[in-house]
Design a protein around this motif. Sequence first.
Motif, mmCIF file in Angstrom:
data_model
loop_
_atom_site.group_PDB
_atom_site.id
_atom_site.type_symbol
_atom_site.label_atom_id
_atom_site.label_comp_id
_atom_site.label_asym_id
_atom_site.label_seq_id
_atom_site.Cartn_x
_atom_site.Cartn_y
_atom_site.Cartn_z
ATOM 1 N N LEU A 4 3.830 1.312 -3.982
ATOM 2 C CA LEU A 4 2.832 1.819 -3.027
ATOM 3 C C LEU A 4 2.115 0.673 -2.316
ATOM 4 O O LEU A 4 1.825 0.759 -1.123
ATOM 5 C CB LEU A 4 1.823 2.716 -3.745
ATOM 6 C CG LEU A 4 2.390 4.023 -4.295
ATOM 7 C CD1 LEU A 4 1.321 4.775 -5.087
ATOM 8 C CD2 LEU A 4 2.936 4.880 -3.181
ATOM 9 N N THR A 5 1.861 -0.402 -3.042
ATOM 10 C CA THR A 5 1.240 -1.577 -2.429
ATOM 11 C C THR A 5 2.153 -2.165 -1.361
ATOM 12 O O THR A 5 1.710 -2.494 -0.256
ATOM 13 C CB THR A 5 0.931 -2.634 -3.495
ATOM 14 O OG1 THR A 5 0.064 -2.066 -4.472
ATOM 15 C CG2 THR A 5 0.275 -3.858 -2.891
ATOM 16 N N LEU A 6 3.409 -2.288 -1.678
ATOM 17 C CA LEU A 6 4.378 -2.829 -0.721
ATOM 18 C C LEU A 6 4.475 -1.948 0.515
ATOM 19 O O LEU A 6 4.494 -2.447 1.645
ATOM 20 C CB LEU A 6 5.744 -2.964 -1.386
ATOM 21 C CG LEU A 6 6.839 -3.611 -0.566
ATOM 22 C CD1 LEU A 6 6.419 -4.987 -0.095
ATOM 23 C CD2 LEU A 6 8.118 -3.692 -1.375
ATOM 24 N N ARG A 7 4.507 -0.630 0.324
ATOM 25 C CA ARG A 7 4.552 0.288 1.476
ATOM 26 C C ARG A 7 3.322 0.138 2.349
ATOM 27 O O ARG A 7 3.419 0.149 3.579
ATOM 28 C CB ARG A 7 4.666 1.728 0.983
ATOM 29 C CG ARG A 7 6.016 2.083 0.472
ATOM 30 C CD ARG A 7 6.073 3.532 0.068
ATOM 31 N NE ARG A 7 7.328 3.792 -0.626
ATOM 32 C CZ ARG A 7 7.469 4.611 -1.636
ATOM 33 N NH1 ARG A 7 6.434 5.306 -2.078
ATOM 34 N NH2 ARG A 7 8.628 4.777 -2.204
ATOM 35 N N LYS A 8 2.170 -0.029 1.720
ATOM 36 C CA LYS A 8 0.927 -0.205 2.497
ATOM 37 C C LYS A 8 0.989 -1.493 3.310
ATOM 38 O O LYS A 8 0.623 -1.518 4.480
ATOM 39 C CB LYS A 8 -0.276 -0.225 1.561
ATOM 40 C CG LYS A 8 -1.586 -0.403 2.289
ATOM 41 C CD LYS A 8 -2.754 -0.431 1.339
ATOM 42 C CE LYS A 8 -4.034 -0.697 2.102
ATOM 43 N NZ LYS A 8 -5.170 -0.826 1.199
ATOM 44 N N TRP A 9 1.457 -2.573 2.699
ATOM 45 C CA TRP A 9 1.576 -3.844 3.412
ATOM 46 C C TRP A 9 2.519 -3.714 4.597
ATOM 47 O O TRP A 9 2.249 -4.243 5.674
ATOM 48 C CB TRP A 9 2.066 -4.941 2.486
ATOM 49 C CG TRP A 9 1.085 -5.395 1.451
ATOM 50 C CD1 TRP A 9 -0.229 -5.061 1.359
ATOM 51 C CD2 TRP A 9 1.352 -6.260 0.360
ATOM 52 N NE1 TRP A 9 -0.791 -5.668 0.274
ATOM 53 C CE2 TRP A 9 0.161 -6.415 -0.359
ATOM 54 C CE3 TRP A 9 2.495 -6.910 -0.090
ATOM 55 C CZ2 TRP A 9 0.074 -7.208 -1.497
ATOM 56 C CZ3 TRP A 9 2.407 -7.700 -1.217
ATOM 57 C CH2 TRP A 9 1.206 -7.844 -1.908
#
Length: 53
Positions: A4-9
């Motif tokens: 989810l962090t990667l998708r947000k970035w």
Amino acid sequence: MNALTLRKWIRVSNTASRNPGPVDARRPGDWSLEERLLALHQSHGLNVEALNA
């Protein structure tokens, strides 16, 4: 790394690339001494709301 962090970035990066902002936008740390002095003179005496605007 959380997916989810990667998708947000990635989403933030894509948004930033579509909306790069002003071409001449620079960080205050990149300003010349003259530009820093001018900004100091222009901002002297402003209240917090005006400075944040």
